[in-house]
Scaffold this motif. Structure first.
Motif, PDB file in Angstrom:
ATOM      1  N   ASN A 190      47.277  35.132   6.204  1.00  0.00           N
ATOM      2  CA  ASN A 190      47.710  36.153   7.148  1.00  0.00           C
ATOM      3  C   ASN A 190      46.918  36.056   8.456  1.00  0.00           C
ATOM      4  N   ASP A 191      45.609  35.783   8.333  1.00  0.00           N
ATOM      5  CA  ASP A 191      44.754  35.663   9.530  1.00  0.00           C
ATOM      6  C   ASP A 191      45.155  34.464  10.382  1.00  0.00           C
ATOM      7  N   ILE A 192      45.529  33.364   9.702  1.00  0.00           N
ATOM      8  CA  ILE A 192      45.956  32.166  10.436  1.00  0.00           C
ATOM      9  C   ILE A 192      47.199  32.477  11.265  1.00  0.00           C
ATOM     10  N   MET A 193      48.160  33.143  10.648  1.00  0.00           N
ATOM     11  CA  MET A 193      49.392  33.507  11.344  1.00  0.00           C
ATOM     12  C   MET A 193      49.101  34.521  12.446  1.00  0.00           C
ATOM     13  N   GLU A 194      48.166  35.408  12.171  1.00  0.00           N
ATOM     14  CA  GLU A 194      47.838  36.447  13.144  1.00  0.00           C
ATOM     15  C   GLU A 194      47.246  35.849  14.414  1.00  0.00           C
ATOM     16  N   LYS A 195      46.456  34.783  14.248  1.00  0.00           N
ATOM     17  CA  LYS A 195      45.869  34.131  15.413  1.00  0.00           C
ATOM     18  C   LYS A 195      46.939  33.504  16.291  1.00  0.00           C
ATOM     19  N   GLN A 196      48.011  33.042  15.647  1.00  0.00           N
ATOM     20  CA  GLN A 196      49.088  32.411  16.407  1.00  0.00           C
ATOM     21  C   GLN A 196      49.985  33.434  17.081  1.00  0.00           C
ATOM     22  N   PHE A 197      50.189  34.563  16.420  1.00  0.00           N
ATOM     23  CA  PHE A 197      51.150  35.542  16.948  1.00  0.00           C
ATOM     24  C   PHE A 197      50.503  36.856  17.366  1.00  0.00           C
ATOM     25  N   ALA A 198      49.179  36.979  17.138  1.00  0.00           N
ATOM     26  CA  ALA A 198      48.426  38.201  17.455  1.00  0.00           C
ATOM     27  C   ALA A 198      48.839  39.317  16.530  1.00  0.00           C
ATOM     28  N   GLY A 199      47.903  40.185  16.138  1.00  0.00           N
ATOM     29  CA  GLY A 199      48.333  41.287  15.313  1.00  0.00           C
ATOM     30  C   GLY A 199      47.287  42.031  14.541  1.00  0.00           C
ATOM     31  N   GLN A 200      47.799  42.976  13.744  1.00  0.00           N
ATOM     32  CA  GLN A 200      46.902  43.860  13.036  1.00  0.00           C
ATOM     33  C   GLN A 200      47.368  44.193  11.637  1.00  0.00           C
ATOM     34  N   THR A 201      48.631  43.966  11.289  1.00  0.00           N
ATOM     35  CA  THR A 201      49.113  44.375   9.975  1.00  0.00           C
ATOM     36  C   THR A 201      48.422  43.578   8.885  1.00  0.00           C
ATOM     37  N   GLY A 202      47.833  44.252   7.924  1.00  0.00           N
ATOM     38  CA  GLY A 202      47.122  43.598   6.848  1.00  0.00           C
ATOM     39  C   GLY A 202      48.055  43.193   5.725  1.00  0.00           C
ATOM     40  N   VAL A 203      47.450  42.644   4.688  1.00  0.00           N
ATOM     41  CA  VAL A 203      48.223  42.192   3.539  1.00  0.00           C
ATOM     42  C   VAL A 203      48.703  43.395   2.737  1.00  0.00           C
ATOM     43  N   GLN A 204      49.977  43.432   2.461  1.00  0.00           N
ATOM     44  CA  GLN A 204      50.545  44.551   1.725  1.00  0.00           C
ATOM     45  C   GLN A 204      50.308  44.433   0.231  1.00  0.00           C
ATOM     46  N   SER A 205      50.473  43.229  -0.292  1.00  0.00           N
ATOM     47  CA  SER A 205      50.361  43.051  -1.729  1.00  0.00           C
ATOM     48  C   SER A 205      50.059  41.603  -2.044  1.00  0.00           C
ATOM     49  N   ALA A 206      49.298  41.372  -3.115  1.00  0.00           N
ATOM     50  CA  ALA A 206      48.989  40.010  -3.528  1.00  0.00           C
ATOM     51  C   ALA A 206      49.899  39.564  -4.657  1.00  0.00           C
ATOM     52  N   LYS A 207      50.776  40.461  -5.129  1.00  0.00           N
ATOM     53  CA  LYS A 207      51.690  40.117  -6.218  1.00  0.00           C
ATOM     54  C   LYS A 207      53.033  39.727  -5.628  1.00  0.00           C
ATOM     55  N   MET A 208      53.466  38.507  -5.888  1.00  0.00           N
ATOM     56  CA  MET A 208      54.720  38.038  -5.314  1.00  0.00           C
ATOM     57  C   MET A 208      55.215  36.849  -6.114  1.00  0.00           C
ATOM     58  N   GLY A 209      56.412  36.396  -5.778  1.00  0.00           N
ATOM     59  CA  GLY A 209      56.961  35.230  -6.448  1.00  0.00           C
ATOM     60  C   GLY A 209      57.489  35.564  -7.834  1.00  0.00           C
ATOM     61  N   GLY A 210      57.717  34.532  -8.635  1.00  0.00           N
ATOM     62  CA  GLY A 210      58.245  34.711  -9.977  1.00  0.00           C
ATOM     63  C   GLY A 210      59.713  34.343 -10.070  1.00  0.00           C
ATOM     64  N   LEU A 211      60.238  34.393 -11.267  1.00  0.00           N
ATOM     65  CA  LEU A 211      61.630  34.012 -11.517  1.00  0.00           C
ATOM     66  C   LEU A 211      62.607  34.873 -10.728  1.00  0.00           C
ATOM     67  N   LYS A 212      62.316  36.170 -10.630  1.00  0.00           N
ATOM     68  CA  LYS A 212      63.207  37.070  -9.888  1.00  0.00           C
ATOM     69  C   LYS A 212      63.272  36.678  -8.417  1.00  0.00           C
ATOM     70  N   ALA A 213      62.110  36.346  -7.835  1.00  0.00           N
ATOM     71  CA  ALA A 213      62.080  35.944  -6.433  1.00  0.00           C
ATOM     72  C   ALA A 213      62.871  34.655  -6.230  1.00  0.00           C
ATOM     73  N   ALA A 214      62.721  33.704  -7.153  1.00  0.00           N
ATOM     74  CA  ALA A 214      63.475  32.456  -7.059  1.00  0.00           C
ATOM     75  C   ALA A 214      64.970  32.716  -7.160  1.00  0.00           C
ATOM     76  N   ALA A 215      65.373  33.591  -8.078  1.00  0.00           N
ATOM     77  CA  ALA A 215      66.790  33.925  -8.244  1.00  0.00           C
ATOM     78  C   ALA A 215      67.342  34.596  -6.994  1.00  0.00           C
ATOM     79  N   ASN A 216      66.547  35.483  -6.389  1.00  0.00           N
ATOM     80  CA  ASN A 216      66.996  36.165  -5.173  1.00  0.00           C
ATOM     81  C   ASN A 216      67.231  35.176  -4.036  1.00  0.00           C
ATOM     82  N   ILE A 217      66.324  34.204  -3.898  1.00  0.00           N
ATOM     83  CA  ILE A 217      66.499  33.187  -2.857  1.00  0.00           C
ATOM     84  C   ILE A 217      67.724  32.339  -3.150  1.00  0.00           C
ATOM     85  N   MET A 218      67.903  31.946  -4.404  1.00  0.00           N
ATOM     86  CA  MET A 218      69.061  31.134  -4.798  1.00  0.00           C
ATOM     87  C   MET A 218      70.369  31.859  -4.488  1.00  0.00           C
TER      88      MET A 218
END
Length: 347
Positions: A190-218
């Motif tokens: 998030n900090d790397i992206m923030e340096k490129q685009f400037a900002g303040q919003t922090g990380v919302q959650s560290a839980k992500m991905g999984g079979l459901k996320a893959a199915a949603n993208i598919m």
């Protein structure tokens, strides 16, 4: 009803029935002053801005009857949500309610009040899929995976389509296997992206991905790409492919939607779109839709479908995906439940 309360007549309701929610919002936005419309745009989410902006730029039916119906619907909604007149704050809130629905509007008003911006990883939500793909193409696959898991599935699908097939396969399988990202690692990205685009919003959650996320993208991939990718996943890991397929929601699954859900979906989908989508549907699914319409409306729809003649498969699939996107939005708003089986809801 008060003497000066504005209501919608049957003819206007018929016009509104034929319009999608985003069409109504586009006509309403085009009726505002540029500054007022800009203020509303400023507080919408990236996906909403893209959809609404595209609809506004392509809108060409400005008949007085249609515009008047949208205005009356907007005022009717305001009358429903307030009894004491509309101030600046109330106007913005009611405008968002009319365009996006009560739940989503409330969440956006909370974001506006908190003064949240789009920073760090969130900055990617505002970028074109090709820009994001270009930005992350030389990054480690795990970073690419985190980005795809973090963004909305519709945008992630567009990004994934920018990569060659072998890379798509690797990334979608990594998304399916991803369960949790350490907060420190996510914050660093998030900090790397923030340096490129400037900002303040922090990380919302560290839980992500999984079979459901893959199915949603598919679900959001082009049908041809989706088919090839699913075959490749099956060759690599048959169990994973079955689990992803079980979690995906395709047009044929609408047969399991209850009658109330079908009726709500029909209110959001215009006739031309439903005609193309049902052109390639089986008889049972067609009957499901016809059963939830008036007899005359069902007869007219069947006549329109019969009169269409041959339609490209790609056009049918595109229409079906558009309807599925509307169905998912209604499900996200809690209006309908997309069930894959008894007790198994798609969210």
């Amino acid at each position: 009803m008060s003497a000066n309360e504005i209501t919608i007549d049957d003819e206007q309701r018929l016009l509104l029935h034929k319009m999608s929610g985003v069409e109504k919002a586009a006509l309403l936005m085009l009726s505002l002053k540029e500054d007022d419309a800009a203020q509303i745009f400023r507080h919408l989410e990236p996906t909403q801005v893209r959809r609404l902006g595209m609809m506004m730029s392509t809108a060409n039916d400005f008949s007085p009857d249609k515009v008047g119906a949208v205005h009356r619907l907007f005022i009717e909604d305001i009358q429903r949500f307030t009894n004491i007149g509309v101030g600046v704050h109330d106007f913005v809130r009611n405008a968002l309610v009319a365009a996006l629905g009560e739940d989503k509007a409330t969440r956006l008003v909370d974001q506006i009040a908190a003064g949240t911006g789009s920073r760090g990883l969130d900055s990617l939500k505002w970028m074109d899929a090709r820009q994001v793909a270009s930005l992350i193409q030389n990054e480690h696959p795990q970073i690419q995976t985190i980005v795809l898991a973090y963004l909305e599935p519709e945008q992630s699908a567009e990004i994934l389509q920018q990569f060659p097939e072998p890379v798509r396969l690797d990334l979608i399988m990594r998304v399916a296997e991803l369960e949790e990202v350490q907060p420190a690692a996510l914050q660093e990205l998030n900090d790397i992206m923030e340096k490129q685009f400037a900002g303040q919003t922090g990380v919302q959650s560290a839980k992500m991905g999984g079979l459901k996320a893959a199915a949603n993208i598919m679900n959001y991939l082009d049908t041809a790409i989706e088919g090839v990718l699913m075959d490749s996943i099956r060759e690599q890991d048959e169990e994973m492919s079955m689990k992803i397929q079980d979690l995906m929601f395709v047009f044929e699954n609408l047969i399991d939607l209850d009658d109330r859900g079908i009726q709500m979906l029909l209110r959001e989908v215009n006739n031309e779109l439903i005609q193309r989508a049902l052109k390639g549907a089986d008889d049972m699914l067609k009957e499901k839709f016809f059963r939830n319409m008036s007899k005359r409306a069902a007869e007219m729809l069947q006549e329109d479908i019969d009169a269409m003649g041959p339609v490209r498969v790609s056009e049918v699939e595109l229409a079906q995906k558009e309807i599925l996107a509307i169905a998912r939005r209604l499900a996200d708003e809690g209006e309908i439940s997309l069930a894959k089986g008894p007790g198994d809801d798609y969210v």
